[in-house]
Design an enzyme around this catalytic site. Structure first.
Site, mmCIF file in Angstrom:
data_model
loop_
_atom_site.group_PDB
_atom_site.id
_atom_site.type_symbol
_atom_site.label_atom_id
_atom_site.label_comp_id
_atom_site.label_asym_id
_atom_site.label_seq_id
_atom_site.Cartn_x
_atom_site.Cartn_y
_atom_site.Cartn_z
ATOM 1 N N GLY A 173 -16.931 14.686 -10.630
ATOM 2 C CA GLY A 173 -16.183 15.671 -11.384
ATOM 3 C C GLY A 173 -16.887 17.005 -11.533
ATOM 4 N N GLY A 174 -17.952 17.219 -10.783
ATOM 5 C CA GLY A 174 -18.654 18.487 -10.858
ATOM 6 C C GLY A 174 -19.828 18.480 -11.813
ATOM 7 N N ASP A 190 -3.035 -3.278 -4.433
ATOM 8 C CA ASP A 190 -1.921 -4.094 -4.906
ATOM 9 C C ASP A 190 -1.376 -3.603 -6.254
ATOM 10 O OD1 ASP A 190 -1.347 -6.026 -2.951
ATOM 11 O OD2 ASP A 190 -3.127 -7.157 -3.459
ATOM 12 N N GLN A 228 0.853 -10.060 -5.604
ATOM 13 C CA GLN A 228 0.375 -9.157 -6.654
ATOM 14 C C GLN A 228 1.081 -7.808 -6.761
ATOM 15 O OE1 GLN A 228 -3.785 -6.977 -8.135
ATOM 16 N NE2 GLN A 228 -3.868 -8.523 -6.552
#
Length: 424
Positions: free
Chosen positions: A246-247, A167, A16
Protein backbone atom coordinates in the site's frame (compact mmCIF):
# COMPACT_ATOMS: atom_id res chain seq x y z
CA UNK A 1 -37.61 -8.20 7.56
CA UNK A 2 -35.44 -10.50 5.47
CA UNK A 3 -34.05 -8.44 2.61
CA UNK A 4 -34.58 -11.07 -0.13
CA UNK A 5 -37.80 -12.60 1.22
CA UNK A 6 -39.96 -13.85 -1.64
CA UNK A 7 -37.06 -14.46 -4.03
CA UNK A 8 -36.78 -18.11 -5.08
CA UNK A 9 -33.37 -19.44 -6.08
CA UNK A 10 -33.06 -22.67 -8.06
CA UNK A 11 -29.66 -23.88 -6.86
CA UNK A 12 -27.82 -26.24 -9.19
CA UNK A 13 -24.46 -25.52 -7.58
CA UNK A 14 -22.01 -27.86 -5.94
CA UNK A 15 -18.67 -27.88 -4.11
CA UNK A 16 -17.69 -24.30 -3.14
CA UNK A 17 -17.96 -21.40 -5.59
CA UNK A 18 -21.67 -21.69 -6.38
CA UNK A 19 -22.77 -22.75 -2.87
CA UNK A 20 -20.93 -19.72 -1.44
CA UNK A 21 -23.09 -17.51 -3.65
CA UNK A 22 -26.41 -19.19 -2.91
CA UNK A 23 -25.70 -19.45 0.83
CA UNK A 24 -25.15 -15.69 0.95
CA UNK A 25 -28.49 -15.14 -0.81
CA UNK A 26 -30.14 -17.59 1.62
CA UNK A 27 -28.72 -15.68 4.60
CA UNK A 28 -30.36 -12.56 3.18
CA UNK A 29 -33.72 -14.35 3.13
CA UNK A 30 -34.02 -15.90 -0.34
CA UNK A 31 -35.68 -19.32 -0.56
CA UNK A 32 -32.82 -21.40 -1.95
CA UNK A 33 -33.92 -24.74 -3.37
CA UNK A 34 -30.86 -26.95 -3.75
CA UNK A 35 -31.32 -29.60 -6.46
CA UNK A 36 -29.33 -32.79 -5.83
CA UNK A 37 -29.05 -36.23 -7.37
CA UNK A 38 -31.11 -38.88 -5.55
CA UNK A 39 -28.97 -41.01 -3.27
CA UNK A 40 -25.81 -39.01 -4.03
CA UNK A 41 -26.22 -35.28 -3.56
CA UNK A 42 -23.52 -32.64 -3.59
CA UNK A 43 -20.12 -34.34 -3.83
CA UNK A 44 -18.87 -32.47 -0.75
CA UNK A 45 -21.41 -34.19 1.50
CA UNK A 46 -18.99 -37.12 1.65
CA UNK A 47 -15.66 -35.33 1.18
CA UNK A 48 -13.30 -34.88 4.15
CA UNK A 49 -15.76 -36.62 6.47
CA UNK A 50 -14.81 -36.32 10.15
CA UNK A 51 -17.99 -37.76 11.72
CA UNK A 52 -18.95 -41.16 10.26
CA UNK A 53 -22.48 -41.19 8.86
CA UNK A 54 -22.82 -37.40 8.87
CA UNK A 55 -22.47 -34.76 6.18
CA UNK A 56 -18.99 -33.28 6.11
CA UNK A 57 -18.12 -29.83 7.41
CA UNK A 58 -17.17 -29.01 3.83
CA UNK A 59 -20.85 -29.37 2.89
CA UNK A 60 -22.53 -28.07 6.03
CA UNK A 61 -20.49 -24.86 6.13
CA UNK A 62 -21.47 -23.93 2.56
CA UNK A 63 -25.15 -24.83 2.50
CA UNK A 64 -26.87 -23.18 5.44
CA UNK A 65 -30.46 -21.90 5.21
CA UNK A 66 -31.24 -23.95 2.08
CA UNK A 67 -33.88 -26.55 1.23
CA UNK A 68 -32.85 -29.76 -0.53
CA UNK A 69 -34.85 -31.58 -3.21
CA UNK A 70 -33.56 -34.72 -4.88
CA UNK A 71 -34.28 -34.88 -8.59
CA UNK A 72 -33.20 -37.07 -11.50
CA UNK A 73 -33.20 -34.55 -14.32
CA UNK A 74 -32.68 -37.30 -16.92
CA UNK A 75 -36.03 -38.88 -16.04
CA UNK A 76 -39.11 -37.59 -17.95
CA UNK A 77 -40.93 -36.81 -14.70
CA UNK A 78 -37.77 -35.19 -13.41
CA UNK A 79 -37.69 -32.92 -16.47
CA UNK A 80 -41.33 -32.06 -15.89
CA UNK A 81 -40.57 -31.05 -12.30
CA UNK A 82 -37.54 -29.05 -13.39
CA UNK A 83 -39.64 -27.13 -15.93
CA UNK A 84 -42.11 -26.26 -13.21
CA UNK A 85 -39.28 -25.13 -10.93
CA UNK A 86 -37.88 -22.88 -13.66
CA UNK A 87 -41.30 -21.29 -14.10
CA UNK A 88 -41.72 -20.73 -10.35
CA UNK A 89 -38.24 -19.49 -9.46
CA UNK A 90 -36.54 -16.13 -10.01
CA UNK A 91 -32.91 -17.18 -10.37
CA UNK A 92 -31.13 -20.32 -11.55
CA UNK A 93 -27.55 -20.60 -10.27
CA UNK A 94 -25.12 -23.21 -11.59
CA UNK A 95 -21.44 -24.03 -11.65
CA UNK A 96 -21.52 -27.09 -13.90
CA UNK A 97 -18.77 -27.85 -16.37
CA UNK A 98 -19.16 -25.82 -19.58
CA UNK A 99 -22.12 -27.01 -21.69
CA UNK A 100 -23.71 -29.24 -19.02
CA UNK A 101 -27.03 -27.35 -18.86
CA UNK A 102 -27.32 -27.34 -22.65
CA UNK A 103 -26.89 -31.11 -22.67
CA UNK A 104 -29.68 -31.37 -20.09
CA UNK A 105 -31.95 -29.46 -22.45
CA UNK A 106 -32.06 -26.38 -20.24
CA UNK A 107 -29.77 -23.91 -21.97
CA UNK A 108 -30.38 -20.17 -21.86
CA UNK A 109 -32.79 -20.16 -24.81
CA UNK A 110 -34.97 -22.84 -23.24
CA UNK A 111 -34.89 -21.09 -19.87
CA UNK A 112 -36.11 -17.87 -21.51
CA UNK A 113 -38.96 -19.74 -23.20
CA UNK A 114 -40.11 -21.17 -19.88
CA UNK A 115 -39.64 -17.99 -17.84
CA UNK A 116 -38.59 -14.70 -19.48
CA UNK A 117 -38.08 -13.20 -15.99
CA UNK A 118 -35.59 -15.87 -14.99
CA UNK A 119 -32.05 -14.79 -14.17
CA UNK A 120 -29.51 -17.46 -15.07
CA UNK A 121 -26.27 -17.08 -13.12
CA UNK A 122 -23.15 -19.12 -13.73
CA UNK A 123 -19.68 -19.60 -12.29
CA UNK A 124 -17.16 -20.67 -14.88
CA UNK A 125 -13.40 -21.08 -14.76
CA UNK A 126 -12.72 -18.67 -17.62
CA UNK A 127 -14.70 -16.19 -19.62
CA UNK A 128 -14.93 -16.33 -23.43
CA UNK A 129 -11.53 -17.00 -24.95
CA UNK A 130 -9.02 -19.79 -25.53
CA UNK A 131 -9.61 -21.50 -22.16
CA UNK A 132 -13.39 -21.12 -21.81
CA UNK A 133 -13.99 -24.89 -22.01
CA UNK A 134 -11.40 -25.75 -19.36
CA UNK A 135 -12.29 -27.05 -15.93
CA UNK A 136 -10.95 -24.96 -13.04
CA UNK A 137 -10.36 -25.53 -9.34
CA UNK A 138 -9.39 -23.10 -6.57
CA UNK A 139 -5.62 -23.18 -6.97
CA UNK A 140 -5.85 -23.16 -10.77
CA UNK A 141 -7.89 -19.96 -10.52
CA UNK A 142 -5.33 -18.40 -8.18
CA UNK A 143 -2.56 -19.24 -10.64
CA UNK A 144 -4.35 -18.10 -13.80
CA UNK A 145 -5.77 -14.96 -12.17
CA UNK A 146 -2.39 -13.49 -11.20
CA UNK A 147 -2.41 -14.20 -7.48
CA UNK A 148 0.20 -16.96 -7.29
CA UNK A 149 2.80 -15.20 -9.43
CA UNK A 150 2.78 -12.25 -7.02
CA UNK A 151 2.61 -14.24 -3.77
CA UNK A 152 5.59 -15.63 -1.85
CA UNK A 153 9.20 -14.56 -1.62
CA UNK A 154 11.63 -13.62 -4.38
CA UNK A 155 13.83 -16.65 -3.79
CA UNK A 156 10.95 -19.13 -3.82
CA UNK A 157 8.31 -20.50 -6.19
CA UNK A 158 4.88 -18.94 -6.77
CA UNK A 159 2.57 -19.60 -3.82
CA UNK A 160 -1.19 -19.98 -3.44
CA UNK A 161 -2.99 -18.42 -0.49
CA UNK A 162 -5.15 -20.17 2.09
CA UNK A 163 -7.95 -17.68 1.42
CA UNK A 164 -10.29 -19.24 -1.13
CA UNK A 165 -10.23 -16.26 -3.46
CA UNK A 166 -10.96 -18.42 -6.50
CA UNK A 167 -14.00 -20.31 -5.25
CA UNK A 168 -15.53 -18.27 -2.44
CA UNK A 169 -14.28 -15.00 -3.95
CA UNK A 170 -16.03 -15.73 -7.24
CA UNK A 171 -19.18 -16.80 -5.38
CA UNK A 172 -19.29 -13.39 -3.71
CA UNK A 173 -18.88 -11.67 -7.08
CA UNK A 174 -21.71 -13.77 -8.53
CA UNK A 175 -24.04 -12.91 -5.65
CA UNK A 176 -23.53 -9.22 -6.38
CA UNK A 177 -24.29 -9.83 -10.05
CA UNK A 178 -27.51 -11.67 -9.19
CA UNK A 179 -28.78 -8.95 -6.86
CA UNK A 180 -27.95 -6.35 -9.52
CA UNK A 181 -29.86 -8.35 -12.16
CA UNK A 182 -32.84 -8.66 -9.79
CA UNK A 183 -32.83 -4.89 -9.33
CA UNK A 184 -32.66 -4.36 -13.10
CA UNK A 185 -35.54 -6.80 -13.62
CA UNK A 186 -37.77 -4.64 -11.45
CA UNK A 187 -37.47 -1.94 -14.12
CA UNK A 188 -37.15 -4.01 -17.29
CA UNK A 189 -39.36 -6.99 -16.47
CA UNK A 190 -36.84 -9.35 -18.01
CA UNK A 191 -34.19 -11.65 -16.68
CA UNK A 192 -30.66 -11.85 -17.99
CA UNK A 193 -27.55 -14.00 -17.87
CA UNK A 194 -24.96 -13.36 -15.18
CA UNK A 195 -21.47 -14.80 -15.54
CA UNK A 196 -18.68 -14.76 -12.97
CA UNK A 197 -15.47 -16.32 -14.25
CA UNK A 198 -13.01 -17.45 -11.60
CA UNK A 199 -10.02 -16.02 -13.46
CA UNK A 200 -11.81 -12.65 -13.63
CA UNK A 201 -12.71 -12.73 -9.95
CA UNK A 202 -9.15 -13.48 -8.83
CA UNK A 203 -7.78 -10.77 -11.10
CA UNK A 204 -10.25 -8.29 -9.62
CA UNK A 205 -8.92 -9.11 -6.16
CA UNK A 206 -5.36 -8.67 -7.47
CA UNK A 207 -5.92 -5.27 -9.03
CA UNK A 208 -3.13 -3.60 -7.03
CA UNK A 209 -0.69 -6.00 -8.67
CA UNK A 210 -1.97 -4.96 -12.11
CA UNK A 211 -1.49 -1.40 -10.89
CA UNK A 212 2.12 -2.22 -10.05
CA UNK A 213 2.67 -3.90 -13.42
CA UNK A 214 1.92 -0.60 -15.16
CA UNK A 215 3.98 1.44 -12.68
CA UNK A 216 6.91 -0.92 -13.19
CA UNK A 217 7.04 0.08 -16.87
CA UNK A 218 7.89 3.63 -15.71
CA UNK A 219 10.54 2.74 -13.15
CA UNK A 220 11.30 0.57 -10.09
CA UNK A 221 8.67 0.04 -7.40
CA UNK A 222 10.31 1.93 -4.57
CA UNK A 223 7.95 0.72 -1.82
CA UNK A 224 8.92 -2.91 -2.49
CA UNK A 225 11.64 -3.98 -0.07
CA UNK A 226 13.80 -5.36 -2.87
CA UNK A 227 14.37 -1.79 -4.10
CA UNK A 228 16.11 -0.81 -0.88
CA UNK A 229 18.20 -3.97 -1.03
CA UNK A 230 19.46 -3.15 -4.51
CA UNK A 231 17.76 -6.12 -6.15
CA UNK A 232 16.85 -5.37 -9.76
CA UNK A 233 13.27 -5.63 -10.96
CA UNK A 234 12.32 -7.81 -13.90
CA UNK A 235 9.61 -7.19 -16.47
CA UNK A 236 6.68 -8.25 -14.33
CA UNK A 237 5.24 -7.52 -10.90
CA UNK A 238 7.43 -9.53 -8.51
CA UNK A 239 6.64 -11.60 -5.46
CA UNK A 240 6.75 -9.19 -2.57
CA UNK A 241 7.05 -11.39 0.53
CA UNK A 242 5.25 -9.60 3.33
CA UNK A 243 5.53 -6.08 1.90
CA UNK A 244 2.38 -4.13 2.63
CA UNK A 245 1.56 -3.30 -0.99
CA UNK A 246 0.00 0.00 0.00
CA UNK A 247 2.95 2.35 -0.29
CA UNK A 248 3.88 2.15 3.42
CA UNK A 249 6.59 -0.38 4.37
CA UNK A 250 5.21 -3.30 6.36
CA UNK A 251 6.50 -6.67 7.55
CA UNK A 252 5.68 -9.63 9.79
CA UNK A 253 7.78 -9.58 12.95
CA UNK A 254 8.45 -12.12 15.68
CA UNK A 255 6.86 -11.64 19.08
CA UNK A 256 7.48 -13.13 22.49
CA UNK A 257 7.10 -16.91 22.35
CA UNK A 258 7.84 -17.26 18.64
CA UNK A 259 10.27 -20.12 19.31
CA UNK A 260 7.39 -22.47 20.21
CA UNK A 261 4.27 -20.70 18.90
CA UNK A 262 4.05 -20.65 15.07
CA UNK A 263 1.61 -17.73 15.23
CA UNK A 264 3.48 -15.50 17.69
CA UNK A 265 3.93 -12.78 15.09
CA UNK A 266 2.57 -9.32 14.38
CA UNK A 267 2.18 -7.35 11.17
CA UNK A 268 3.77 -3.94 11.63
CA UNK A 269 3.56 -0.95 9.26
CA UNK A 270 6.02 1.94 9.49
CA UNK A 271 3.54 4.60 8.40
CA UNK A 272 5.30 7.91 7.78
CA UNK A 273 2.75 9.92 9.77
CA UNK A 274 3.62 8.07 13.00
CA UNK A 275 7.34 7.54 12.40
CA UNK A 276 8.29 9.68 15.41
CA UNK A 277 6.00 7.66 17.70
CA UNK A 278 7.54 4.44 16.41
CA UNK A 279 11.03 5.73 17.16
CA UNK A 280 10.05 6.64 20.72
CA UNK A 281 8.25 3.33 21.25
CA UNK A 282 11.20 1.14 20.28
CA UNK A 283 13.75 3.29 22.12
CA UNK A 284 15.35 4.85 19.08
CA UNK A 285 14.43 8.57 19.43
CA UNK A 286 17.61 9.67 17.60
CA UNK A 287 16.16 8.35 14.32
CA UNK A 288 13.60 11.15 14.33
CA UNK A 289 16.25 13.73 13.50
CA UNK A 290 18.89 11.55 11.87
CA UNK A 291 18.91 12.47 8.13
CA UNK A 292 19.55 8.80 7.32
CA UNK A 293 16.22 7.80 8.89
CA UNK A 294 14.08 10.92 9.27
CA UNK A 295 12.26 10.73 5.91
CA UNK A 296 10.62 7.84 4.03
CA UNK A 297 12.97 8.27 1.07
CA UNK A 298 16.01 8.18 3.34
CA UNK A 299 14.79 4.92 4.90
CA UNK A 300 14.15 3.10 1.63
CA UNK A 301 17.59 1.46 1.54
CA UNK A 302 17.45 0.62 5.25
CA UNK A 303 14.05 -1.06 5.52
CA UNK A 304 15.49 -4.45 6.59
CA UNK A 305 17.56 -2.78 9.33
CA UNK A 306 14.56 -0.73 10.48
CA UNK A 307 12.38 -3.80 10.84
CA UNK A 308 15.19 -5.75 12.53
CA UNK A 309 15.33 -3.00 15.16
CA UNK A 310 11.55 -2.96 15.59
CA UNK A 311 11.61 -6.74 15.91
CA UNK A 312 14.06 -6.47 18.81
CA UNK A 313 11.25 -4.61 20.59
CA UNK A 314 8.34 -6.85 19.46
CA UNK A 315 10.21 -9.97 20.61
CA UNK A 316 9.99 -8.66 24.17
CA UNK A 317 6.18 -8.57 24.03
CA UNK A 318 3.34 -10.86 23.06
CA UNK A 319 1.50 -9.99 19.86
CA UNK A 320 -1.41 -8.69 21.94
CA UNK A 321 0.89 -6.51 24.05
CA UNK A 322 2.27 -5.04 20.83
CA UNK A 323 -1.30 -4.21 19.83
CA UNK A 324 -2.01 -2.64 23.22
CA UNK A 325 1.07 -0.43 22.90
CA UNK A 326 0.59 0.58 19.25
CA UNK A 327 -3.15 1.19 18.96
CA UNK A 328 -3.28 4.25 21.28
CA UNK A 329 -0.50 5.76 19.15
CA UNK A 330 -2.31 5.05 15.86
CA UNK A 331 0.53 2.82 14.72
CA UNK A 332 -1.00 0.29 12.28
CA UNK A 333 -0.35 -3.32 13.28
CA UNK A 334 -2.19 -6.56 13.73
CA UNK A 335 -1.56 -9.91 15.38
CA UNK A 336 -1.34 -13.09 13.32
CA UNK A 337 -4.49 -14.84 14.51
CA UNK A 338 -4.76 -18.60 14.14
CA UNK A 339 -7.97 -20.43 13.27
CA UNK A 340 -8.08 -21.66 16.87
CA UNK A 341 -7.83 -18.12 18.23
CA UNK A 342 -10.48 -16.86 15.83
CA UNK A 343 -12.84 -19.68 16.73
CA UNK A 344 -12.53 -18.75 20.41
CA UNK A 345 -12.82 -14.97 20.01
CA UNK A 346 -15.92 -13.79 21.96
CA UNK A 347 -16.49 -10.65 19.89
CA UNK A 348 -16.83 -12.70 16.69
CA UNK A 349 -19.48 -14.85 18.38
CA UNK A 350 -21.35 -11.76 19.56
CA UNK A 351 -21.49 -10.25 16.08
CA UNK A 352 -22.50 -13.52 14.42
CA UNK A 353 -19.32 -13.68 12.36
CA UNK A 354 -18.70 -17.11 13.89
CA UNK A 355 -21.71 -19.12 15.01
CA UNK A 356 -22.39 -22.50 16.55
CA UNK A 357 -24.99 -24.56 14.73
CA UNK A 358 -26.64 -27.80 15.83
CA UNK A 359 -26.98 -30.62 13.29
CA UNK A 360 -29.11 -33.77 13.68
CA UNK A 361 -26.34 -36.07 12.42
CA UNK A 362 -23.12 -34.47 13.64
CA UNK A 363 -24.23 -32.37 16.62
CA UNK A 364 -22.93 -28.82 17.28
CA UNK A 365 -20.28 -27.35 15.00
CA UNK A 366 -18.76 -23.95 14.31
CA UNK A 367 -19.20 -22.10 11.05
CA UNK A 368 -18.77 -18.64 9.63
CA UNK A 369 -21.85 -16.47 9.73
CA UNK A 370 -22.91 -13.84 7.25
CA UNK A 371 -19.95 -11.46 6.73
CA UNK A 372 -22.23 -8.61 5.63
CA UNK A 373 -24.45 -7.11 8.33
CA UNK A 374 -27.71 -5.29 7.50
CA UNK A 375 -29.21 -3.12 10.24
CA UNK A 376 -32.85 -4.03 9.50
CA UNK A 377 -32.30 -7.51 8.10
CA UNK A 378 -30.08 -9.55 10.43
CA UNK A 379 -29.08 -12.94 9.07
CA UNK A 380 -29.95 -16.03 11.10
CA UNK A 381 -27.74 -19.01 10.28
CA UNK A 382 -29.75 -22.23 10.02
CA UNK A 383 -28.28 -25.68 9.56
CA UNK A 384 -27.70 -27.20 6.14
CA UNK A 385 -30.38 -29.58 4.81
CA UNK A 386 -30.15 -33.35 4.85
CA UNK A 387 -30.18 -34.90 1.38
CA UNK A 388 -33.69 -34.58 -0.05
CA UNK A 389 -35.05 -33.37 3.28
CA UNK A 390 -37.49 -30.93 1.67
CA UNK A 391 -38.44 -32.86 -1.47
CA UNK A 392 -42.08 -33.42 -0.51
CA UNK A 393 -42.38 -29.92 0.92
CA UNK A 394 -41.15 -28.31 -2.33
CA UNK A 395 -43.29 -30.55 -4.55
CA UNK A 396 -46.39 -29.65 -2.57
CA UNK A 397 -45.86 -26.04 -1.48
CA UNK A 398 -43.85 -24.61 -4.38
CA UNK A 399 -45.08 -26.69 -7.31
CA UNK A 400 -48.60 -27.52 -6.13
CA UNK A 401 -48.45 -31.30 -6.53
CA UNK A 402 -51.21 -32.94 -4.50
CA UNK A 403 -53.23 -36.14 -4.26
CA UNK A 404 -52.82 -38.51 -7.21
CA UNK A 405 -50.36 -36.16 -8.93
CA UNK A 406 -48.13 -36.15 -5.89
CA UNK A 407 -48.28 -39.96 -5.69
CA UNK A 408 -47.47 -40.24 -9.42
CA UNK A 409 -44.35 -38.13 -9.00
CA UNK A 410 -43.19 -40.03 -5.93
CA UNK A 411 -43.76 -43.44 -7.56
CA UNK A 412 -41.91 -42.39 -10.73
CA UNK A 413 -38.61 -42.54 -8.87
CA UNK A 414 -37.58 -39.16 -10.30
CA UNK A 415 -37.33 -37.61 -6.84
CA UNK A 416 -35.64 -40.46 -4.99
CA UNK A 417 -36.94 -41.71 -1.69
CA UNK A 418 -39.61 -39.55 -0.08
CA UNK A 419 -40.23 -40.66 3.49
CA UNK A 420 -43.85 -41.22 4.59
CA UNK A 421 -43.50 -38.47 7.18
CA UNK A 422 -42.40 -35.96 4.55
CA UNK A 423 -45.15 -37.04 2.19
CA UNK A 424 -48.01 -36.50 4.62
Amino acid sequence: MEALKGVKILDFTHVQSGPTCTQLLAWFGADVIKVERPGVGDATRKQLVDVPGADSLYFTMLNHNKRSITLNTKDPTGKEILEKLVKECDVLVENFAPGALDRMGFGWERIQELNPRMIMASVKGFGPGPYEDCKVYENVAQCTGGSASTTGFLDGPPTVTGAQIGDSGTGLHLALGIVTALYHREKSGRGQRVLAAMQDGVLNLCRVKLRDQQRLERGPLKEYSQYGQGIEFGETTPRAGNDSGGGQPGWILKCKGWETDPDAYVYFITQAAVWGKICDLIGQPDWKEDPNYATPDARLDKIPQVFDRIEEWTKTKTKFEVMDACNPLDIPCGPILSMKELSQEPSLRETGTIVEVDHPERGPYLTVGCPVKLSDSPAEVKRSPLLGEHTAEILQEVLGYAGDEFERVVKSGAVGDVTPIAAE
